[in-house]
Design a protein around this motif. Structure first.
Motif, PDB file in Angstrom:
ATOM      1  N   PHE A   1      58.396  55.702  65.219  1.00 20.21           N
ATOM      2  CA  PHE A   1      58.786  54.777  64.161  1.00 20.21           C
ATOM      3  C   PHE A   1      59.863  53.799  64.618  1.00 20.21           C
ATOM      4  N   GLY A   2      60.694  54.207  65.576  1.00 22.56           N
ATOM      5  CA  GLY A   2      61.802  53.347  65.982  1.00 22.56           C
ATOM      6  C   GLY A   2      62.691  53.030  64.804  1.00 22.56           C
ATOM      7  N   ASP A   3      62.947  51.741  64.561  1.00 20.26           N
ATOM      8  CA  ASP A   3      63.796  51.323  63.446  1.00 20.26           C
ATOM      9  C   ASP A   3      63.018  51.102  62.161  1.00 20.26           C
ATOM     10  N   HIS A   4      61.697  51.333  62.194  1.00 21.49           N
ATOM     11  CA  HIS A   4      60.863  51.110  61.017  1.00 21.49           C
ATOM     12  C   HIS A   4      60.687  52.393  60.217  1.00 21.49           C
ATOM     13  N   ASP A   5      60.252  52.242  58.968  1.00 22.60           N
ATOM     14  CA  ASP A   5      59.886  53.417  58.173  1.00 22.60           C
ATOM     15  C   ASP A   5      58.375  53.492  57.957  1.00 22.60           C
ATOM     16  N   GLN A   6      57.632  52.593  58.628  1.00 21.00           N
ATOM     17  CA  GLN A   6      56.175  52.599  58.580  1.00 21.00           C
ATOM     18  C   GLN A   6      55.639  52.589  60.012  1.00 21.00           C
ATOM     19  N   LEU A   7      54.496  53.230  60.209  1.00 19.66           N
ATOM     20  CA  LEU A   7      53.902  53.338  61.538  1.00 19.66           C
ATOM     21  C   LEU A   7      52.395  53.209  61.429  1.00 19.66           C
ATOM     22  N   VAL A   8      51.811  52.334  62.250  1.00 19.84           N
ATOM     23  CA  VAL A   8      50.362  52.211  62.363  1.00 19.84           C
ATOM     24  C   VAL A   8      49.959  52.671  63.762  1.00 19.84           C
ATOM     25  N   ILE A   9      48.950  53.531  63.818  1.00 25.25           N
ATOM     26  CA  ILE A   9      48.416  54.004  65.099  1.00 25.25           C
ATOM     27  C   ILE A   9      46.958  53.583  65.196  1.00 25.25           C
ATOM     28  N   TYR A  10      46.591  52.976  66.329  1.00 28.55           N
ATOM     29  CA  TYR A  10      45.169  52.768  66.595  1.00 28.55           C
ATOM     30  C   TYR A  10      44.700  53.892  67.502  1.00 28.55           C
ATOM     31  N   HIS A  11      43.663  54.590  67.066  1.00 27.66           N
ATOM     32  CA  HIS A  11      43.146  55.729  67.811  1.00 27.66           C
ATOM     33  C   HIS A  11      42.024  55.252  68.733  1.00 27.66           C
ATOM     34  N   LEU A  12      42.374  55.114  69.999  1.00 29.05           N
ATOM     35  CA  LEU A  12      41.468  54.614  71.032  1.00 29.05           C
ATOM     36  C   LEU A  12      40.528  55.736  71.487  1.00 29.05           C
ATOM     37  N   MET A  13      39.238  55.450  71.482  1.00 26.88           N
ATOM     38  CA  MET A  13      38.258  56.425  71.952  1.00 26.88           C
ATOM     39  C   MET A  13      38.276  56.449  73.481  1.00 26.88           C
ATOM     40  N   PHE A  14      39.115  57.306  74.024  1.00 30.46           N
ATOM     41  CA  PHE A  14      39.221  57.474  75.470  1.00 30.46           C
ATOM     42  C   PHE A  14      39.378  58.969  75.726  1.00 30.46           C
ATOM     43  N   HIS A  15      38.252  59.636  75.949  1.00 27.23           N
ATOM     44  CA  HIS A  15      38.224  61.086  76.141  1.00 27.23           C
ATOM     45  C   HIS A  15      38.833  61.439  77.492  1.00 27.23           C
ATOM     46  N   PRO A  16      39.479  62.607  77.610  1.00 29.78           N
ATOM     47  CA  PRO A  16      40.077  63.003  78.889  1.00 29.78           C
ATOM     48  C   PRO A  16      39.092  63.061  80.048  1.00 29.78           C
TER      49      PRO A  16
ATOM     50  N   ASP B   1      36.467  60.959  80.386  1.00 34.91           N
ATOM     51  CA  ASP B   1      35.885  59.646  80.624  1.00 34.91           C
ATOM     52  C   ASP B   1      36.737  58.842  81.610  1.00 34.91           C
ATOM     53  N   THR B   2      36.100  57.844  82.223  1.00 36.19           N
ATOM     54  CA  THR B   2      36.815  56.973  83.162  1.00 36.19           C
ATOM     55  C   THR B   2      37.092  55.601  82.550  1.00 36.19           C
ATOM     56  N   ALA B   3      36.585  55.358  81.343  1.00 32.75           N
ATOM     57  CA  ALA B   3      36.809  54.091  80.658  1.00 32.75           C
ATOM     58  C   ALA B   3      36.866  54.358  79.159  1.00 32.75           C
ATOM     59  N   ALA B   4      37.567  53.507  78.454  1.00 32.36           N
ATOM     60  CA  ALA B   4      37.638  53.627  77.004  1.00 32.36           C
ATOM     61  C   ALA B   4      36.420  52.980  76.364  1.00 32.36           C
ATOM     62  N   CYS B   5      36.194  53.299  75.106  1.00 29.66           N
ATOM     63  CA  CYS B   5      35.118  52.693  74.326  1.00 29.66           C
ATOM     64  C   CYS B   5      35.262  51.168  74.345  1.00 29.66           C
ATOM     65  N   ALA B   6      34.128  50.470  74.556  1.00 29.79           N
ATOM     66  CA  ALA B   6      34.168  49.007  74.645  1.00 29.79           C
ATOM     67  C   ALA B   6      34.561  48.377  73.317  1.00 29.79           C
ATOM     68  N   ALA B   7      34.049  48.907  72.209  1.00 26.73           N
ATOM     69  CA  ALA B   7      34.386  48.347  70.903  1.00 26.73           C
ATOM     70  C   ALA B   7      35.865  48.564  70.604  1.00 26.73           C
ATOM     71  N   CYS B   8      36.378  49.762  70.915  1.00 27.44           N
ATOM     72  CA  CYS B   8      37.812  50.015  70.732  1.00 27.44           C
ATOM     73  C   CYS B   8      38.637  49.063  71.582  1.00 27.44           C
ATOM     74  N   SER B   9      38.193  48.842  72.802  1.00 34.74           N
ATOM     75  CA  SER B   9      38.935  47.965  73.701  1.00 34.74           C
ATOM     76  C   SER B   9      38.989  46.552  73.143  1.00 34.74           C
ATOM     77  N   MET B  10      37.897  46.103  72.515  1.00 35.64           N
ATOM     78  CA  MET B  10      37.895  44.792  71.886  1.00 35.64           C
ATOM     79  C   MET B  10      38.950  44.725  70.781  1.00 35.64           C
ATOM     80  N   PHE B  11      39.050  45.791  69.986  1.00 33.91           N
ATOM     81  CA  PHE B  11      40.062  45.824  68.932  1.00 33.91           C
ATOM     82  C   PHE B  11      41.462  45.727  69.525  1.00 33.91           C
ATOM     83  N   VAL B  12      41.728  46.518  70.563  1.00 34.27           N
ATOM     84  CA  VAL B  12      43.073  46.535  71.136  1.00 34.27           C
ATOM     85  C   VAL B  12      43.382  45.221  71.859  1.00 34.27           C
ATOM     86  N   ASP B  13      42.361  44.560  72.415  1.00 37.96           N
ATOM     87  CA  ASP B  13      42.583  43.224  72.980  1.00 37.96           C
ATOM     88  C   ASP B  13      43.256  42.328  71.941  1.00 37.96           C
TER      89      ASP B  13
END
Length: 249
Positions: A94-109, A111-123
């Protein structure tokens, strides 16, 4: 109407004439097009009102469940650095905030690459991180080892988002964004600090309970811009092979 100082200084704004608004078509538009566009605008206004109503309903949810004292792993803010790794608790995200948003990236232990659709979101999220963190803490989380998450982030240019590995914790299972056999579900989750406790607010998965998609589409500019096109979204899916060099003009 904003009251920000820059609003009163830009010529694009100070030259505005009261009552003028942008036209929805060029002068060459046919009468049929104009009538259809007016109908479409009314539908767009109704959609806006529905989005606002759903957002208000979301904000009105009763307090969510309290979450445990999870400890994750993160590295230096400078993505070019390999280490050192350090522990970080859910509360510390949270740091100095009282709200927190987490994006849950589909990257299984495994796997060698993350989900392409998730990666587009994080881009996109990486690009607007400086705006998001004015109002909320934000992190991208995956259960893959931190070194793998940071390595993938380097290939994507995610130099701004906070990257966290949940490896070795039950956080994803407890939150419900991991399946019974270890499958991962793409999702945003929102949390608030409630005194010394952390409470879950809402989880927004990519799919609805009936299995249909578009559950997170409002958070992606890509799909919304495609929806403006005459040919719509098309049949293609995001791809991890897009070039990351300078744009081709």
């Amino acid at each position: 109407m904003t009251t920000a100082e820059w609003w009163t200084e830009l010529k694009s704004i100070t030259l505005h004439v009261e009552g003028e608004s942008p036209r929805l078509w060029p002068e060459s538009a046919s009468d049929d097009h104009r009538r259809a566009r007016i109908d479409l605008r009314r539908a767009e206004e109704a959609l806006r009102e529905q989005i606002e109503a759903v957002a208000a309903q979301r904000r009105g949810l009763p307090p969510g469940g309290e979450l445990g004292p999870y400890t994750f792993r993160e590295g230096p803010a400078d993505l070019a650095e390999d280490g050192p790794e350090r522990p970080v608790t859910l509360a510390e995200l949270f740091g100095d905030h009282d709200q927190l948003v987490i994006y849950h990236l589909m990257f299984h232990p495994e796997d060698t690459a993350a989900c392409a659709a998730c990666s587009m979101f994080v881009d996109g999220l990486n690009g607007v991180e400086r705006h998001l963190t004015r109002r909320t803490a934000f992190a991208v989380m995956a259960p893959a080892p931190l070194s793998a998450v940071r390595g993938w982030a380097r290939t994507r240019g995610w130099s701004r988002v906070r990257l966290v590995s949940s490896a070795g914790t039950s956080f994803l299972d407890d939150l419900g964004v991991a399946g019974s056999r270890g499958a991962l579900f793409p999702a945003f989750s929102v949390h608030v600090r409630d005194g010394d406790a952390v409470r879950h607010v809402v989880t927004e998965p990519a799919d609805f309970p009936d299995g249909t998609g578009r559950g997170m589409d409002l958070m992606s500019p890509v799909w919304n811009v495609f929806d403006l096109l005459p040919r719509g979204r098309g049949d293609g899916d995001p791809d991890n092979t897009y070039p990351l060099g300078p744009p081709v003009r």
